[in-house]
Design a protein around this motif. Structure first.
Motif, PDB file in Angstrom:
ATOM      1  N   TRP A  93     -24.289 -28.162-102.116  1.00 44.55           N
ATOM      2  CA  TRP A  93     -24.520 -29.315-101.255  1.00 44.55           C
ATOM      3  C   TRP A  93     -24.517 -30.579-102.113  1.00 44.55           C
ATOM      4  CZ3 TRP A  93     -25.314 -27.727 -96.173  1.00 44.55           C
ATOM      5  CH2 TRP A  93     -25.756 -26.417 -95.966  1.00 44.55           C
ATOM      6  N   ARG A  94     -23.762 -31.583-101.709  1.00 47.16           N
ATOM      7  CA  ARG A  94     -23.720 -32.827-102.483  1.00 47.16           C
ATOM      8  C   ARG A  94     -24.922 -33.690-102.121  1.00 47.16           C
ATOM      9  NH1 ARG A  94     -18.876 -37.355-103.127  1.00 47.16           N
ATOM     10  NH2 ARG A  94     -19.976 -38.561-104.745  1.00 47.16           N
ATOM     11  N   MET A  95     -25.715 -34.032-103.131  1.00 46.35           N
ATOM     12  CA  MET A  95     -26.983 -34.731-102.894  1.00 46.35           C
ATOM     13  C   MET A  95     -27.046 -36.104-103.550  1.00 46.35           C
ATOM     14  SD  MET A  95     -28.075 -32.228-101.156  1.00 46.35           S
ATOM     15  CE  MET A  95     -29.634 -32.930-100.674  1.00 46.35           C
ATOM     16  N   ASP A  96     -25.915 -36.611-104.074  1.00 49.96           N
ATOM     17  CA  ASP A  96     -25.944 -37.898-104.790  1.00 49.96           C
ATOM     18  C   ASP A  96     -25.275 -39.025-104.005  1.00 49.96           C
ATOM     19  OD1 ASP A  96     -23.319 -37.088-105.012  1.00 49.96           O
ATOM     20  OD2 ASP A  96     -23.216 -37.267-107.197  1.00 49.96           O
ATOM     21  N   THR A  97     -25.061 -38.830-102.703  1.00 50.30           N
ATOM     22  CA  THR A  97     -24.473 -39.891-101.884  1.00 50.30           C
ATOM     23  C   THR A  97     -25.575 -40.783-101.318  1.00 50.30           C
ATOM     24  OG1 THR A  97     -24.562 -38.664 -99.805  1.00 50.30           O
ATOM     25  CG2 THR A  97     -22.646 -38.282-101.226  1.00 50.30           C
ATOM     26  N   LEU A  98     -25.163 -41.812-100.591  1.00 44.41           N
ATOM     27  CA  LEU A  98     -26.100 -42.739 -99.969  1.00 44.41           C
ATOM     28  C   LEU A  98     -27.149 -42.023 -99.132  1.00 44.41           C
ATOM     29  CD1 LEU A  98     -26.969 -45.634 -99.131  1.00 44.41           C
ATOM     30  CD2 LEU A  98     -25.231 -45.487 -97.306  1.00 44.41           C
ATOM     31  N   ALA A  99     -26.761 -40.944 -98.458  1.00 46.38           N
ATOM     32  CA  ALA A  99     -27.663 -40.266 -97.526  1.00 46.38           C
ATOM     33  C   ALA A  99     -28.850 -39.604 -98.203  1.00 46.38           C
ATOM     34  CB  ALA A  99     -26.891 -39.221 -96.718  1.00 46.38           C
ATOM     35  N   HIS A 100     -28.698 -39.225 -99.499  1.00 50.66           N
ATOM     36  CA  HIS A 100     -29.744 -38.413-100.127  1.00 50.66           C
ATOM     37  C   HIS A 100     -30.177 -38.877-101.509  1.00 50.66           C
ATOM     38  CE1 HIS A 100     -27.476 -35.750 -97.351  1.00 50.66           C
ATOM     39  NE2 HIS A 100     -28.675 -35.339 -97.015  1.00 50.66           N
ATOM     40  N   ALA A 101     -29.446 -39.782-102.136  1.00 53.53           N
ATOM     41  CA  ALA A 101     -29.639 -40.062-103.564  1.00 53.53           C
ATOM     42  C   ALA A 101     -31.032 -40.576-103.909  1.00 53.53           C
ATOM     43  CB  ALA A 101     -28.585 -41.052-104.043  1.00 53.53           C
ATOM     44  N   SER A 102     -31.716 -41.217-102.993  1.00 54.06           N
ATOM     45  CA  SER A 102     -33.031 -41.772-103.313  1.00 54.06           C
ATOM     46  C   SER A 102     -34.176 -40.806-103.015  1.00 54.06           C
ATOM     47  CB  SER A 102     -33.255 -43.071-102.519  1.00 54.06           C
ATOM     48  OG  SER A 102     -33.197 -42.830-101.118  1.00 54.06           O
ATOM     49  N   ILE A 103     -33.871 -39.565-102.615  1.00 56.90           N
ATOM     50  CA  ILE A 103     -34.901 -38.542-102.393  1.00 56.90           C
ATOM     51  C   ILE A 103     -34.953 -37.670-103.645  1.00 56.90           C
ATOM     52  CG2 ILE A 103     -35.705 -36.665-100.904  1.00 56.90           C
ATOM     53  CD1 ILE A 103     -34.023 -37.836 -98.654  1.00 56.90           C
ATOM     54  N   ALA A 104     -36.078 -37.684-104.327  1.00 55.61           N
ATOM     55  CA  ALA A 104     -36.169 -37.027-105.628  1.00 55.61           C
ATOM     56  C   ALA A 104     -36.056 -35.508-105.523  1.00 55.61           C
ATOM     57  CB  ALA A 104     -37.482 -37.404-106.309  1.00 55.61           C
ATOM     58  N   ASP A 105     -36.637 -34.927-104.502  1.00 53.51           N
ATOM     59  CA  ASP A 105     -36.656 -33.474-104.357  1.00 53.51           C
ATOM     60  C   ASP A 105     -35.437 -33.035-103.535  1.00 53.51           C
ATOM     61  OD1 ASP A 105     -37.229 -30.793-104.009  1.00 53.51           O
ATOM     62  OD2 ASP A 105     -38.689 -31.141-102.409  1.00 53.51           O
ATOM     63  N   PRO A 106     -34.501 -32.291-104.128  1.00 49.70           N
ATOM     64  CA  PRO A 106     -33.273 -31.958-103.401  1.00 49.70           C
ATOM     65  C   PRO A 106     -33.491 -31.036-102.206  1.00 49.70           C
ATOM     66  CG  PRO A 106     -33.356 -30.818-105.524  1.00 49.70           C
ATOM     67  CD  PRO A 106     -34.475 -31.806-105.523  1.00 49.70           C
ATOM     68  N   VAL A 107     -34.487 -30.164-102.247  1.00 46.66           N
ATOM     69  CA  VAL A 107     -34.742 -29.281-101.100  1.00 46.66           C
ATOM     70  C   VAL A 107     -35.263 -30.088 -99.924  1.00 46.66           C
ATOM     71  CG1 VAL A 107     -36.066 -27.310-100.245  1.00 46.66           C
ATOM     72  CG2 VAL A 107     -35.106 -27.266-102.560  1.00 46.66           C
ATOM     73  N   THR A 108     -36.167 -31.024-100.200  1.00 45.12           N
ATOM     74  CA  THR A 108     -36.637 -31.915 -99.141  1.00 45.12           C
ATOM     75  C   THR A 108     -35.484 -32.738 -98.589  1.00 45.12           C
ATOM     76  OG1 THR A 108     -38.876 -32.062-100.039  1.00 45.12           O
ATOM     77  CG2 THR A 108     -38.148 -33.891 -98.657  1.00 45.12           C
TER      78      THR A 108
END
Length: 461
Positions: A394-409
């Motif tokens: 799962w890509r987690m470094d885009t605008l939608a997720h990058a500022s959430i430190a915990d990737p599972v959350t």
């Protein structure tokens, strides 16, 4: 002559949620796939000196998880989405059965393609379909569904459903949409013998799956359970979905759904049921005692105003629980990864409020929990050496997720995360959110045409 060495794929630099028994996670780790198995998983870079490496993936900015496991669906409903949108379950069934009773093999195959494609591009690696509508003269519906799954490369369980209680017997389906008791049992046995694979790395398995108490005779329930155990396969049905079902069971059988299921042999560790919304303490205790599984379908339960299943209480009691999309006539998105979020949010509206579920429990439900419900926790559902190579990046470094430190959350509570890669049995089937095994635009056009054809046939009566 020695067997050729397995080709290896090395994935590095990603966060990893293994969803193993200890909840092991790595902030930056590696996975090594050898053939169709996971060879190693751990922190840091992959071991040096690996032979026969055919591909290396730098997964920086990604979260690796087990592939999602869907435990309840009705693929054929893909071509009847968006109808009866303000109905409860019984009224919805009455409204749609006349349409469903006119499906044929081509419609079923095309609807299966649509359902599977939507799930696969959203991280599902193991799917199931509870197909129980077999109109007379409709063709080889089970074979068409299995063919669609094989072509898309998704691991698959067909729950071969059946109905023998029609309108003339006090049920809901039209008379021409049900089978006889003998016909249903014979067709189910033939499907198991033709298609079920009991091996460790099976891509296709079959379960025995009479539809529900209000569309199936007691004889079919009882003899279906006996058939499944004689053949060594699992059992699936709907249970305790609505208050109307509770009333129906008391009126028809003189007992509630769980007691009725137990009286017909339908509780046990080889059984899983969809929904289980209206469960008393004693019902939950019976499921826990017998290890009967539950497919929790939060979006569909909300769409049909069925209620909030007591998932936190089930988990605390030891009931096996997984997640299900349910049919796309009651969950039009058809995606399982949205159920991670909805399972958490909807259960927090219940009695346990903020303590109901957390993000890691939601991910567990959609992976390891689902594998347990399908009887495959020894092969899939977690990232561990020796298990089958079914996993998602799962890509987690885009605008939608990058500022959430915990990737599972981020995965569970954030917007739907892009799937950069999805592997089933070591084979990549999704890349950058697009299927590699089928053309999505062609499937979209085919499903639109089959939906229109079904509507025309229904309109003609």
């Amino acid at each position: 002559m020695a067997a050729p060495a397995a080709q290896r794929t090395v994935i590095e630099n990603c966060a990893i949620a293994t969803v193993d028994a200890g909840g092991t996670e790595h902030a930056s780790g590696h996975l090594v796939l050898a053939g169709n198995r996971i060879e190693s998983v751990g922190a840091g870079r992959a071991p040096e000196g690996l032979e026969n490496v055919v591909r290396r993936i730098d997964a920086t900015g990604h979260l690796a998880t087990p592939g999602l496991v869907n435990t309840h669906h009705h693929f054929y409903q893909w071509i009847t989405r968006g109808l009866a949108t303000d109905h409860n379950l019984f009224d919805w069934l009455v409204a749609l059965y006349p349409t469903w009773a006119r499906i044929d093999e081509q419609m079923t195959y095309t609807a299966a393609q649509g359902s599977l494609a939507m799930m696969a591009r959203g991280g599902v690696t193991t799917a199931m379909d509870h197909h129980y509508v077999h109109p007379r003269g409709s063709g080889d519906l089970s074979g068409s569904i299995i063919r669609a799954a094989a072509e898309l490369g998704v691991r698959f369980t067909l729950a071969r459903g059946s109905m023998d209680r029609s309108e003339k017997d006090g049920g809901l389906p039209p008379d021409f949409a049900v089978e006889t008791l003998e016909g249903a049992l014979a067709a189910t046995e033939e499907t198991v013998r033709t298609h079920h694979d009991a091996s460790f790395d099976a891509m296709t398995q079959v379960a025995v799956a009479p539809c529900s108490p209000f569309s199936v005779s007691t004889e079919l329930m009882r003899e279906g359970a006996e058939l499944a155990r004689r053949l060594g396969v699992r059992l699936h049905t709907h249970g305790s979905e609505t208050v109307e079902e509770e009333k129906f069971c008391h009126e028809l059988f003189g007992m509630g759904p769980t007691d009725y299921f137990e009286s017909t042999g339908w509780l046990g560790e080889d059984v899983w049921m969809a929904h289980c919304v209206h469960m008393s303490d004693s019902d939950i205790a019976a499921f826990a005692r017998t290890k009967t599984g539950v497919a929790h379908c939060p979006s569909s339960n909300a769409r049909l105003a069925a209620g909030i299943a007591r998932v936190p209480d089930m988990l605390r009691a030891g009931v096996p629980v997984g997640l299900g999309v349910d049919g796309t006539a009651s969950n039009e998105s058809g995606e399982l990864h949205t159920e991670l979020r909805n399972a958490l949010l909807i259960n927090r509206l219940g009695a346990h409020r903020e303590a109901a579920l957390n993000a890691r429990q939601a991910l567990w439900l959609g992976t390891h929990g689902g594998a347990r419900v399908l009887g495959r926790a020894g092969q899939i559902g977690s990232l561990e050496p020796g298990k089958l190579a079914d996993l998602v990046l799962w890509r987690m470094d885009t605008l939608a997720h990058a500022s959430i430190a915990d990737p599972v959350t981020a995965l569970v509570l954030g917007a739907a995360a892009p799937v950069t890669a999805s592997f089933v049995d070591g084979r990549q089937i999704v890349e950058n959110g697009r299927l590699l095994t089928a053309d999505e635009d062609t499937i979209a056009a085919s499903t639109r045409e089959e939906a229109r054809r079904l509507a025309r046939i229904t309109a003609r009566g």
